[in-house]
Design an enzyme around this catalytic site. Structure first.
Site, mmCIF file in Angstrom:
data_model
loop_
_atom_site.group_PDB
_atom_site.id
_atom_site.type_symbol
_atom_site.label_atom_id
_atom_site.label_comp_id
_atom_site.label_asym_id
_atom_site.label_seq_id
_atom_site.Cartn_x
_atom_site.Cartn_y
_atom_site.Cartn_z
ATOM 1 N N HIS A 167 21.326 74.621 26.835
ATOM 2 C CA HIS A 167 22.612 74.396 26.642
ATOM 3 C C HIS A 167 23.382 73.573 25.878
ATOM 4 O O HIS A 167 22.580 72.418 25.694
ATOM 5 C CB HIS A 167 23.266 74.946 27.956
ATOM 6 C CG HIS A 167 23.430 74.068 28.971
ATOM 7 N ND1 HIS A 167 23.934 72.581 28.983
ATOM 8 C CD2 HIS A 167 22.783 74.064 30.274
ATOM 9 C CE1 HIS A 167 23.727 72.544 30.216
ATOM 10 N NE2 HIS A 167 22.797 72.988 31.040
ATOM 11 N N HIS A 217 21.826 69.931 27.365
ATOM 12 C CA HIS A 217 20.463 69.578 27.021
ATOM 13 C C HIS A 217 20.743 69.028 25.430
ATOM 14 O O HIS A 217 19.859 68.155 25.100
ATOM 15 C CB HIS A 217 19.593 70.750 27.077
ATOM 16 C CG HIS A 217 19.533 71.281 28.436
ATOM 17 N ND1 HIS A 217 19.757 72.412 28.638
ATOM 18 C CD2 HIS A 217 19.347 70.951 29.556
ATOM 19 C CE1 HIS A 217 19.778 73.081 30.071
ATOM 20 N NE2 HIS A 217 19.330 71.771 30.697
ATOM 21 N N CYS A 252 18.077 70.612 50.557
ATOM 22 C CA CYS A 252 18.476 71.314 49.535
ATOM 23 C C CYS A 252 17.431 71.981 48.573
ATOM 24 O O CYS A 252 16.709 71.153 47.904
ATOM 25 C CB CYS A 252 19.791 70.566 48.504
ATOM 26 S SG CYS A 252 20.136 71.937 47.300
ATOM 27 N N CYS A 311 18.364 71.312 44.917
ATOM 28 C CA CYS A 311 17.838 69.981 44.300
ATOM 29 C C CYS A 311 16.460 69.586 44.663
ATOM 30 O O CYS A 311 15.965 68.901 44.107
ATOM 31 C CB CYS A 311 18.640 68.851 44.804
ATOM 32 S SG CYS A 311 20.542 69.239 44.665
ATOM 33 N N CYS A 331 25.278 70.472 50.384
ATOM 34 C CA CYS A 331 24.777 69.841 49.296
ATOM 35 C C CYS A 331 25.918 69.152 48.434
ATOM 36 O O CYS A 331 26.678 70.276 48.167
ATOM 37 C CB CYS A 331 23.792 70.596 48.616
ATOM 38 S SG CYS A 331 23.447 69.944 46.940
ATOM 39 N N HIS A 337 25.294 71.170 45.120
ATOM 40 C CA HIS A 337 25.644 72.913 44.779
ATOM 41 C C HIS A 337 26.540 73.314 45.647
ATOM 42 O O HIS A 337 26.822 74.588 45.893
ATOM 43 C CB HIS A 337 23.989 73.296 45.473
ATOM 44 C CG HIS A 337 23.159 73.030 44.353
ATOM 45 N ND1 HIS A 337 22.275 72.180 44.163
ATOM 46 C CD2 HIS A 337 22.469 73.887 43.301
ATOM 47 C CE1 HIS A 337 21.477 71.975 43.076
ATOM 48 N NE2 HIS A 337 21.688 73.241 42.496
ATOM 49 N N LYS A 352 32.788 71.155 35.811
ATOM 50 C CA LYS A 352 31.375 70.926 35.838
ATOM 51 C C LYS A 352 30.629 72.138 34.929
ATOM 52 O O LYS A 352 30.862 73.208 35.311
ATOM 53 C CB LYS A 352 30.595 70.569 36.814
ATOM 54 C CG LYS A 352 29.283 69.917 36.707
ATOM 55 C CD LYS A 352 28.717 69.584 38.124
ATOM 56 C CE LYS A 352 27.144 69.446 38.093
ATOM 57 N NZ LYS A 352 26.704 68.934 39.183
ATOM 58 N N LYS A 408 25.585 76.882 35.754
ATOM 59 C CA LYS A 408 25.137 78.510 35.645
ATOM 60 C C LYS A 408 25.988 79.159 36.676
ATOM 61 O O LYS A 408 26.268 80.453 36.310
ATOM 62 C CB LYS A 408 23.642 78.601 35.914
ATOM 63 C CG LYS A 408 23.057 79.574 35.112
ATOM 64 C CD LYS A 408 21.523 79.402 35.009
ATOM 65 C CE LYS A 408 20.682 80.772 34.886
ATOM 66 N NZ LYS A 408 19.608 80.819 35.162
HETATM 67 N N1 MSP Z 1 13.840 68.301 35.107
HETATM 68 C C1 MSP Z 1 14.731 67.259 35.385
HETATM 69 C C2 MSP Z 1 14.468 66.194 34.549
HETATM 70 C C3 MSP Z 1 13.229 65.351 34.781
HETATM 71 S S1 MSP Z 1 13.054 63.965 33.799
HETATM 72 C C4 MSP Z 1 11.546 63.341 34.250
HETATM 73 C C5 MSP Z 1 16.125 67.902 34.966
HETATM 74 N N2 MSP Z 1 16.293 68.903 34.247
HETATM 75 S S2 MSP Z 1 17.603 69.582 33.581
HETATM 76 O O1 MSP Z 1 17.264 70.774 33.018
HETATM 77 O O2 MSP Z 1 18.551 69.928 34.838
HETATM 78 O O3 MSP Z 1 18.252 68.301 32.683
HETATM 79 C C6 MSP Z 1 19.446 67.481 33.202
HETATM 80 C C7 MSP Z 1 19.663 66.404 31.708
HETATM 81 O O4 MSP Z 1 20.079 67.729 31.151
HETATM 82 C C8 MSP Z 1 20.652 65.649 32.070
HETATM 83 O O5 MSP Z 1 20.066 64.554 32.690
HETATM 84 C C9 MSP Z 1 21.224 65.591 30.621
HETATM 85 O O6 MSP Z 1 20.619 64.837 29.905
HETATM 86 C C10 MSP Z 1 21.309 66.923 30.263
HETATM 87 N N3 MSP Z 1 22.305 67.615 30.743
HETATM 88 C C11 MSP Z 1 22.482 68.719 31.473
HETATM 89 N N4 MSP Z 1 23.890 69.169 31.543
HETATM 90 C C12 MSP Z 1 24.677 68.344 30.981
HETATM 91 C C13 MSP Z 1 25.982 68.084 30.925
HETATM 92 N N5 MSP Z 1 26.795 68.981 31.262
HETATM 93 N N6 MSP Z 1 26.450 67.033 30.204
HETATM 94 C C14 MSP Z 1 25.666 66.066 29.507
HETATM 95 N N7 MSP Z 1 24.205 66.435 29.664
HETATM 96 C C15 MSP Z 1 23.771 67.227 30.313
HETATM 97 O O7 MSP Z 1 17.196 67.267 35.693
#
Ligand code: MSP
Length: 633
Positions: free
Chosen positions: A18, A21, A126, A129, A143, A146, A295, A298
């Site tokens: 999304h 990412h 949690c 998490c 949590c 969440h 925020k 999902k």
């Molecule tokens: N799998 C772990 C990371 C492990 S790294 C060794 C994880 N994955 S995640 O799919 O949840 O991705 C988190 C990351 O996605 C955030 O740190 C950021 O880089 C990005 N983002 C997810 N949602 C976001 C926003 N709403 N805004 C900005 N970045 C976001 O955590």
């Protein structure tokens, strides 16, 4: 030549890519493109985080094995980055043997060195998490992330002696102010470290969690998902047989969102220290995008899929917005109106108009081999403005401040637009006596536009390439060549038009059409209806409890939903757009008072609402959480 190895987080495979990412990955891509332009050796790594109980649960809900599920979503991530033009050099998956091997080696090394011990721990856990929360972190017994109830879990596990590195880490952060940037995040980590640091549980018993890398010294346990995941940055460049990755490790920098600061700012450096692996160079942390002030999540259902906007407005516009609108380190709010405003003002107007009028003027004059007219102060000002812009962009990029870099470039674009207005080449062209001056003006203009064709490359790769091609430059761009004042000719140019078409803000941005229940005719006309007709339709919030494909149907999903106290079955024609597992736990909007209809042998009691545009379907969900059964009006 310096070396630059940059990583993004590896994303969980329990959600599709999304906006969040895409933001991190695009930032990393822009940074790497910039460093390549500067002539550095650059390596960009991204990938997927595929182990852990959460992934296993989502896979089970989708009726798939965790590996099959991970394969599917990892492929979606890869395809997304490919379509967005991300220039990653590698894509690592934590289920790959090359990764597993390194994780097991590091675990064994830590175990042999006495850094890991077996013990028992009880605490509030949690499942979302996959971590324990300390009393201090718990908010109203829930949590903090969440907002769900925590479970008291007591079990025997292996622990990494993280606590013994607390004093060392504090000192390291104090001695190396740039280790975590921006400063607010370094301070946040120092804040965590004011509390006593606990040892880190690095295993999960196999009896509870199957889906993980087995501990090399006890096969009754699998590795805790964060311990496994963090090591991806190292495992991806540790294959001695792969010369492309030799010598990269000591140059590694990480880019992450602020949500995962603690594992990267605390667990990871202590793990590296204990394992005798050199620390990362720098941790760069950006803020969070929210949507309509809340925020993106999902469960709330306000997730913007990565392609929704690129498909509609183009890659460059999407990149530009993400990089320009977020101040690095701070949070930002996403809205399609703000996106369209920026697209119209900065891209269509400032840059698009400049590119089109400059190339039109240059093309009309024809090529000039040697410009001999004197350089006037106004020309020299452009040379200086370009040099200054280049240096300010370099400085901003040094701190991942994309918004500053772009603001500097746009101030240069403003200066070039003013240069055109002041020198009015169209007026010079009318007077044969001013031909020489016209040539000088067009030379400066072509030079300035060429400068932008290089400097914009990391941010707007497609538009920058079009600008360079229009000026006849087909060689790969280099930062070294981004100088205004060296050009002594006027190139043969081709006109650029519609680099960024304006979006008509008066027209509705999206045509929402309600997804009709399967089996119903398209029906309906554009005639207006009295409100009393609308009130006959009972719209309600429903929670999806379970979802499965209707056998032999490509389009239909059978959903079990809760509407208030009631549970019912409903058939929705969304199977080509959503996986069953995507829907479980989500709140959707349904028409609750439709007469039942039987579809492919399944009785459907209601209809799910979705918007559709250009073949993409999007379920109508809530942007704030409300209980199922809530009335929609
Ligand atoms: N799998 C772990 C990371 C492990 S790294 C060794 C994880 N994955 S995640 O799919 O949840 O991705 C988190 C990351 O996605 C955030 O740190 C950021 O880089 C990005 N983002 C997810 N949602 C976001 C926003 N709403 N805004 C900005 N970045 C976001 O955590």
């Amino acid at each position: 030549m310096s070396t630059f190895y940059l990583t993004t987080p590896i994303y969980y495979v329990n959600a599709r890519p999304h906006l969040g990412h895409a933001c991190t990955t695009i930032m990393a891509d822009a940074m790497c493109r910039y460093r390549r332009l500067a002539g550095d050796r650059v390596y960009l790594l991204t990938g997927t985080d595929e182990h852990g109980e959460r992934i296993a649960q989502v896979a089970a809900a989708a009726g798939k094995s965790p590996q099959a599920y991970a394969d599917e979503i990892a492929a979606v991530f890869q395809e997304t980055w490919r379509r967005l033009g991300i220039t990653n050099d590698d894509f690592i998956r934590t289920t790959e043997p090359r990764h597993r091997k390194v994780v097991q080696e590091v675990l064994q090394r830590l175990h042999d060195a006495g850094e890991i011990y077996f013990g028992e721990y009880g605490g509030w856990y949690c499942y979302g998490c996959e971590r324990f929360y300390t009393e201090k972190e718990i908010v109203d017994g829930k949590c903090p992330d969440h907002q769900t109830a925590l479970t008291f879990v007591k079990e025997k596990n292996y622990f990494f002696k993280m606590s013994k590195y607390q004093a060392w880490l504090i000192k390291h952060l104090e001695d190396n102010p740039g280790f975590i940037q921006p400063d607010r995040y370094r301070n946040e980590v120092l804040g965590f470290l004011r509390e006593p640091l606990q040892d880190l549980s690095i295993s999960r018993p196999r009896s509870r969690v199957e889906w993980g890398i087995p501990l090399p010294f006890d096969d009754q346990y699998v590795t805790y998902v964060w311990f496994d995941a963090l090591l991806n940055y190292y495992s991806a460049v540790s294959d001695p047989e792969n010369p492309k990755t030799h010598g990269l490790w000591e140059h590694v920098e990480h880019l992450i969102g602020k949500d995962i600061l603690k594992p990267h700012g605390v667990y990871w450096p202590t793990m590296l220290k204990a394992a005798g692996i050199p620390l990362y160079r720098r941790l760069n942390v950006h803020g969070y995008w929210s949507l309509g002030g809340s925020k993106m999540s999902k469960s709330v259902g306000n997730v913007v899929e990565a392609f929704q906007l690129t498909d509609k407005y183009g890659h460059d516009a999407f990149r530009y917005f993400l990089l320009r609108e977020m101040n690095f380190g701070l949070d930002a709010n996403f809205s399609e109106e703000a996106f369209v405003d920026r697209l119209n003002a900065d891209l269509a107007n400032d840059l698009g108009n400049l590119a089109s009028r400059a190339t039109t003027l240059i093309a009309a004059a024809g090529a000039v081999m040697q410009v001999i007219a004197p350089i006037e102060p106004g020309d020299r000002e452009m040379y200086m403005a370009a040099a200054e812009t280049k240096s300010l962009v370099g400085h901003a990029m040094g701190e991942f401040a994309f918004q500053k870099a772009l603001a500097e470039l746009w101030s240069f674009i403003g200066a070039v637009n003013r240069y055109v207005d002041t020198n009015a080449p169209w007026a010079l062209a009318k007077d044969p006596a001013k031909r020489r001056r016209l040539e000088r003006v067009l030379c400066t203009l072509a030079d300035s536009l060429g400068f932008l064709g290089i400097m914009l490359d990391p941010f707007l790769p497609d538009a920058a390439r079009k600008i360079r091609l229009a000026l006849g430059q087909s060689a790969p761009p280099t930062l070294e060549a981004a100088v205004v004042g060296r050009l002594t000719s006027v190139p043969r140019a081709t006109k650029i038009s519609g680099l960024f078409p304006r979006v008509d803000t008066k027209a509705a941005p999206t045509t929402l059409s309600l997804q009709r229940g399967p089996g119903e005719g398209a029906g309906g006309d554009a005639g207006k209806i009295p409100i009393t007709d609308f009130q006959k339709v009972e719209l309600r919030v429903a929670e999806v409890l379970a979802a499965e494909r209707v056998p032999k149907s490509k389009k239909l999903l059978k959903l079990s939903i809760r509407v208030g106290e009631e549970t019912r079955t409903l058939v929705a024609g969304v199977a080509e757009h959503y996986e069953p597992g995507d829907l479980v736990g989500r709140k959707v909007v349904i028409v609750a008072n439709l007469q039942p209809a039987t579809l492919m042998g399944v009785e459907s009691n209601g209809m799910v609402l979705a918007a559709e545009h250009g073949g993409t379907l999007s379920l109508i969900t809530l942007d704030r959480d409300l209980p199922s059964g809530a009335k929609v009006k």
